[in-house]
Design a protein around this motif. Structure first.
Motif, PDB file in Angstrom:
ATOM      1  N   ILE A  22     -22.778 -38.951  35.960  1.00 41.29           N
ATOM      2  CA  ILE A  22     -22.484 -40.170  35.192  1.00 41.29           C
ATOM      3  C   ILE A  22     -21.476 -39.922  34.067  1.00 41.29           C
ATOM      4  CG2 ILE A  22     -23.488 -41.950  33.703  1.00 41.29           C
ATOM      5  CD1 ILE A  22     -26.029 -41.747  35.373  1.00 41.29           C
ATOM      6  N   PRO A  23     -21.631 -38.856  33.241  1.00 45.61           N
ATOM      7  CA  PRO A  23     -20.634 -38.632  32.176  1.00 45.61           C
ATOM      8  C   PRO A  23     -19.216 -38.421  32.705  1.00 45.61           C
ATOM      9  CG  PRO A  23     -22.614 -37.369  31.734  1.00 45.61           C
ATOM     10  CD  PRO A  23     -22.752 -37.909  33.120  1.00 45.61           C
ATOM     11  N   TYR A  24     -19.077 -37.879  33.913  1.00 53.11           N
ATOM     12  CA  TYR A  24     -17.730 -37.698  34.479  1.00 53.11           C
ATOM     13  C   TYR A  24     -17.030 -39.040  34.679  1.00 53.11           C
ATOM     14  CZ  TYR A  24     -18.346 -32.702  35.519  1.00 53.11           C
ATOM     15  OH  TYR A  24     -18.518 -31.337  35.426  1.00 53.11           O
ATOM     16  N   ARG A  25     -17.809 -40.087  34.922  1.00 57.41           N
ATOM     17  CA  ARG A  25     -17.225 -41.417  35.122  1.00 57.41           C
ATOM     18  C   ARG A  25     -16.578 -41.953  33.843  1.00 57.41           C
ATOM     19  NH1 ARG A  25     -20.326 -44.227  39.600  1.00 57.41           N
ATOM     20  NH2 ARG A  25     -19.800 -46.159  38.551  1.00 57.41           N
ATOM     21  N   LYS A  26     -16.943 -41.355  32.690  1.00 52.39           N
ATOM     22  CA  LYS A  26     -16.434 -41.813  31.403  1.00 52.39           C
ATOM     23  C   LYS A  26     -15.144 -41.097  30.982  1.00 52.39           C
ATOM     24  CE  LYS A  26     -20.039 -44.483  30.625  1.00 52.39           C
ATOM     25  NZ  LYS A  26     -19.905 -45.955  30.519  1.00 52.39           N
ATOM     26  N   ILE A  27     -14.776 -40.048  31.730  1.00 49.27           N
ATOM     27  CA  ILE A  27     -13.581 -39.274  31.377  1.00 49.27           C
ATOM     28  C   ILE A  27     -12.330 -40.028  31.825  1.00 49.27           C
ATOM     29  CG2 ILE A  27     -12.312 -37.133  31.836  1.00 49.27           C
ATOM     30  CD1 ILE A  27     -15.017 -35.718  31.976  1.00 49.27           C
ATOM     31  N   GLU A  28     -11.360 -40.128  30.936  1.00 53.02           N
ATOM     32  CA  GLU A  28     -10.163 -40.916  31.198  1.00 53.02           C
ATOM     33  C   GLU A  28      -8.913 -40.041  31.220  1.00 53.02           C
ATOM     34  OE1 GLU A  28     -10.089 -43.855  28.149  1.00 53.02           O
ATOM     35  OE2 GLU A  28     -11.931 -44.850  28.809  1.00 53.02           O
ATOM     36  N   VAL A  29      -7.932 -40.452  32.011  1.00 49.01           N
ATOM     37  CA  VAL A  29      -6.593 -39.845  32.119  1.00 49.01           C
ATOM     38  C   VAL A  29      -6.623 -38.523  32.886  1.00 49.01           C
ATOM     39  CG1 VAL A  29      -4.527 -39.028  30.884  1.00 49.01           C
ATOM     40  CG2 VAL A  29      -5.861 -40.960  29.964  1.00 49.01           C
ATOM     41  N   TRP A  30      -7.546 -37.641  32.570  1.00 47.80           N
ATOM     42  CA  TRP A  30      -7.608 -36.328  33.225  1.00 47.80           C
ATOM     43  C   TRP A  30      -7.739 -36.469  34.743  1.00 47.80           C
ATOM     44  CZ3 TRP A  30     -11.439 -32.677  30.181  1.00 47.80           C
ATOM     45  CH2 TRP A  30     -10.857 -32.340  28.953  1.00 47.80           C
ATOM     46  N   SER A  31      -7.209 -35.487  35.459  1.00 54.15           N
ATOM     47  CA  SER A  31      -7.429 -35.401  36.897  1.00 54.15           C
ATOM     48  C   SER A  31      -8.852 -34.914  37.156  1.00 54.15           C
ATOM     49  CB  SER A  31      -6.429 -34.422  37.522  1.00 54.15           C
ATOM     50  OG  SER A  31      -6.607 -33.125  36.972  1.00 54.15           O
ATOM     51  N   TRP A  32      -9.313 -35.127  38.384  1.00 49.08           N
ATOM     52  CA  TRP A  32     -10.685 -34.746  38.731  1.00 49.08           C
ATOM     53  C   TRP A  32     -10.929 -33.258  38.505  1.00 49.08           C
ATOM     54  CZ3 TRP A  32     -12.593 -31.215  42.251  1.00 49.08           C
ATOM     55  CH2 TRP A  32     -13.971 -31.247  42.462  1.00 49.08           C
ATOM     56  N   GLU A  33      -9.967 -32.416  38.932  1.00 47.50           N
ATOM     57  CA  GLU A  33     -10.173 -30.964  38.846  1.00 47.50           C
ATOM     58  C   GLU A  33     -10.294 -30.477  37.406  1.00 47.50           C
ATOM     59  OE1 GLU A  33      -5.729 -31.756  39.614  1.00 47.50           O
ATOM     60  OE2 GLU A  33      -7.657 -32.435  40.392  1.00 47.50           O
ATOM     61  N   SER A  34      -9.572 -31.107  36.487  1.00 48.95           N
ATOM     62  CA  SER A  34      -9.632 -30.701  35.080  1.00 48.95           C
ATOM     63  C   SER A  34     -11.004 -31.020  34.488  1.00 48.95           C
ATOM     64  CB  SER A  34      -8.537 -31.395  34.276  1.00 48.95           C
ATOM     65  OG  SER A  34      -7.252 -31.088  34.793  1.00 48.95           O
ATOM     66  N   ALA A  35     -11.484 -32.230  34.761  1.00 53.76           N
ATOM     67  CA  ALA A  35     -12.811 -32.618  34.266  1.00 53.76           C
ATOM     68  C   ALA A  35     -13.896 -31.749  34.877  1.00 53.76           C
ATOM     69  CB  ALA A  35     -13.067 -34.088  34.584  1.00 53.76           C
ATOM     70  N   TRP A  36     -13.750 -31.452  36.176  1.00 53.28           N
ATOM     71  CA  TRP A  36     -14.787 -30.692  36.895  1.00 53.28           C
ATOM     72  C   TRP A  36     -14.915 -29.270  36.355  1.00 53.28           C
ATOM     73  CZ3 TRP A  36     -18.715 -32.015  39.771  1.00 53.28           C
ATOM     74  CH2 TRP A  36     -19.338 -31.085  40.601  1.00 53.28           C
ATOM     75  N   ILE A  37     -13.805 -28.588  36.090  1.00 49.40           N
ATOM     76  CA  ILE A  37     -13.894 -27.190  35.661  1.00 49.40           C
ATOM     77  C   ILE A  37     -14.307 -27.083  34.197  1.00 49.40           C
ATOM     78  CG2 ILE A  37     -11.496 -26.824  34.936  1.00 49.40           C
ATOM     79  CD1 ILE A  37     -13.808 -24.422  36.915  1.00 49.40           C
ATOM     80  N   VAL A  38     -13.923 -28.049  33.362  1.00 46.14           N
ATOM     81  CA  VAL A  38     -14.387 -28.023  31.973  1.00 46.14           C
ATOM     82  C   VAL A  38     -15.910 -28.186  31.940  1.00 46.14           C
ATOM     83  CG1 VAL A  38     -14.372 -29.218  29.766  1.00 46.14           C
ATOM     84  CG2 VAL A  38     -12.217 -28.812  30.958  1.00 46.14           C
ATOM     85  N   GLY A  39     -16.418 -29.140  32.719  1.00 45.98           N
ATOM     86  CA  GLY A  39     -17.871 -29.280  32.821  1.00 45.98           C
ATOM     87  C   GLY A  39     -18.501 -28.024  33.399  1.00 45.98           C
ATOM     88  N   GLY A  40     -17.804 -27.390  34.338  1.00 44.21           N
ATOM     89  CA  GLY A  40     -18.315 -26.182  34.978  1.00 44.21           C
ATOM     90  C   GLY A  40     -18.453 -25.008  34.035  1.00 44.21           C
ATOM     91  N   VAL A  41     -17.572 -24.889  33.051  1.00 44.89           N
ATOM     92  CA  VAL A  41     -17.685 -23.808  32.070  1.00 44.89           C
ATOM     93  C   VAL A  41     -19.032 -23.906  31.348  1.00 44.89           C
ATOM     94  CG1 VAL A  41     -16.762 -22.923  29.893  1.00 44.89           C
ATOM     95  CG2 VAL A  41     -15.199 -23.526  31.748  1.00 44.89           C
ATOM     96  N   PHE A  42     -19.453 -25.126  31.070  1.00 42.78           N
ATOM     97  CA  PHE A  42     -20.754 -25.319  30.415  1.00 42.78           C
ATOM     98  C   PHE A  42     -21.900 -25.085  31.392  1.00 42.78           C
ATOM     99  CE2 PHE A  42     -17.943 -27.422  27.469  1.00 42.78           C
ATOM    100  CZ  PHE A  42     -18.542 -27.219  26.236  1.00 42.78           C
ATOM    101  N   SER A  43     -21.794 -25.650  32.602  1.00 41.18           N
ATOM    102  CA  SER A  43     -22.921 -25.600  33.532  1.00 41.18           C
ATOM    103  C   SER A  43     -23.111 -24.236  34.182  1.00 41.18           C
ATOM    104  CB  SER A  43     -22.761 -26.665  34.621  1.00 41.18           C
ATOM    105  OG  SER A  43     -21.545 -26.525  35.313  1.00 41.18           O
ATOM    106  N   TRP A  44     -22.029 -23.474  34.381  1.00 40.36           N
ATOM    107  CA  TRP A  44     -22.133 -22.211  35.111  1.00 40.36           C
ATOM    108  C   TRP A  44     -22.003 -20.967  34.227  1.00 40.36           C
ATOM    109  CZ3 TRP A  44     -17.874 -25.030  37.997  1.00 40.36           C
ATOM    110  CH2 TRP A  44     -18.432 -26.006  38.833  1.00 40.36           C
ATOM    111  N   ILE A  45     -21.500 -21.117  33.008  1.00 40.57           N
ATOM    112  CA  ILE A  45     -21.290 -19.948  32.149  1.00 40.57           C
ATOM    113  C   ILE A  45     -22.060 -20.067  30.827  1.00 40.57           C
ATOM    114  CG2 ILE A  45     -19.597 -18.529  30.937  1.00 40.57           C
ATOM    115  CD1 ILE A  45     -19.328 -18.313  33.932  1.00 40.57           C
ATOM    116  N   LEU A  46     -21.726 -21.045  30.008  1.00 45.17           N
ATOM    117  CA  LEU A  46     -22.245 -21.101  28.636  1.00 45.17           C
ATOM    118  C   LEU A  46     -23.732 -21.441  28.566  1.00 45.17           C
ATOM    119  CD1 LEU A  46     -19.269 -22.911  26.826  1.00 45.17           C
ATOM    120  CD2 LEU A  46     -19.737 -20.456  26.984  1.00 45.17           C
ATOM    121  N   VAL A  47     -24.138 -22.544  29.165  1.00 48.42           N
ATOM    122  CA  VAL A  47     -25.529 -22.984  29.040  1.00 48.42           C
ATOM    123  C   VAL A  47     -26.504 -22.022  29.723  1.00 48.42           C
ATOM    124  CG1 VAL A  47     -27.143 -24.899  29.403  1.00 48.42           C
ATOM    125  CG2 VAL A  47     -24.751 -25.370  28.829  1.00 48.42           C
TER     126      VAL A  47
END
Length: 349
Positions: A22-47
């Protein structure tokens, strides 16, 4: 009591997984891949790192001292799962939350629940085998629950096909901007097959979880050390693909694009990534109560499907369809809910 807690934890994990996009639906202007990998840094590395730090003493030492075979297979299954996770995101992009998750998770639930006990049956690996499941009353109820869940998923998928036939392209794209049935079916199938590798990664890394308990970790959080290695593998796959897309689509500039709401985009990507990880944080807690068997996996998958279909209805992904189609998807959701109850009863026996 343990079974009830396991059901609760898996339900929380399924809700997180069914809601993370759902939060990805709120991201504007960015391409899908940019939003996906930024979220991925949190989901797969930091958190995951923070979760392990807070719950497992000397977790990095456990990883460093693990034998090479354990690390290799845990990481390798993570790489394969990463492809499944990547195509899972694409399935949401092309099919929407309701139909995309239903198709992908139908295959994922079957493979993730049944392959590990079948593998143990023939390999002699320690753990619950398929014959042990089939020979007990509770185990047979779990298998019945899996069959019921598959039927429910079939109904959800059928409703999606009915929707495809009923609506015009313009109507479909009102709620799903990049709706594409053919692309969506391909990536959802790949996702369903490979996403089950996360369950295999947990199996491969069990020695690390056991060592975490020896070092004083609460058994409830034992799998957090495994998640570190599995998710390293998943991050590897997704990072390579997203960087390739950034290059081919010339979208590297997204990360500093002042024409986009940068703070808003990073915030929503972080929320999406954190919510995504919570599915496995709670899955690990549920698995510690129920075991990493068919019941844990099917409960996790079923609650994700229930949640994603709820959000699909909320975001009007079924707007404009006939009453018959709407009844079909609602029937699928009810059948899946029944399967969760059957699996829960079977696991308690």
């Amino acid at each position: 009591m343990g079974s009830l807690l396991g059901l609760l934890f898996h339900s929380l994990g399924g809700f997180a997984s069914g809601s993370f996009y759902i939060p990805y639906r709120k991201i504007e202007v960015w391409s899908w891949e940019s939003a996906w990998i930024v979220g991925g840094v949190f989901s797969w590395i930091l958190v995951p790192f923070v979760a392990a730090y807070l719950t497992i003493p000397d977790f990095m030492q456990i990883i460093q001292q693990a034998n090479s075979s354990t690390l290799f297979w845990t990481y390798a299954f993570g790489v394969l799962w990463g492809i499944g996770g990547l195509t899972f995101g694409l399935a949401m992009r092309y099919l929407g939350m309701s139909l995309g998750m239903s198709i992908a998770l139908s295959l994922c639930s079957i493979f993730g629940a049944l392959v590990p006990p079948i593998y143990r049956e023939f390999s002699g690996m320690e753990g619950i085998t398929f014959s042990q499941i089939a020979s007990s009353t509770g185990g047979r109820l779990v298998l019945l629950g899996i069959l019921v869940c598959i039927f429910g998923i079939y109904l959800c998928g059928k409703a999606g096909m009915m929707k495809e036939n009923e609506l015009s392209d313009e109507q479909k794209k009102e709620s799903i901007k990049e709706f594409n049935l053919v692309k969506g079916l391909i990536v959802a199938t790949i996702s369903g097959l490979l996403s089950a590798c996360f369950n295999f990664g947990i199996e491969a890394g069990k020695l690390m979880a056991n060592e975490a308990i020896v070092k004083g970790c609460d058994p409830l959080f034992q799998n957090n050390v495994i998640f570190i290695v599995v998710l390293w593998g998943g991050f590897t796959t997704n990072f390579i693909w997203c960087m390739y897309l950034n290059y081919s689509n010339k979208s590297f500039g997204d990360y500093l694009n002042t024409n986009s709401p940068l703070r808003r985009n990073y915030t929503f990507a972080a929320v999406a990534g954190t919510t995504w990880f919570l599915q496995f944080f709670f899955y690990g807690m549920g698995e510690s109560k129920l075991g990493n068997g068919a019941s844990s996996w099917i409960l996790h998958m079923a609650t994700i499907i229930l949640t994603s279909n709820f959000w699909g209805l909320y975001f009007k992904e079924w707007k404009g369809v006939s009453k018959q189609t709407l009844r079909t998807v609602m029937a699928g959701i009810v059948v899946i809910l029944v399967s969760v109850i059957i699996v829960g009863i079977g696991n308690s026996l």
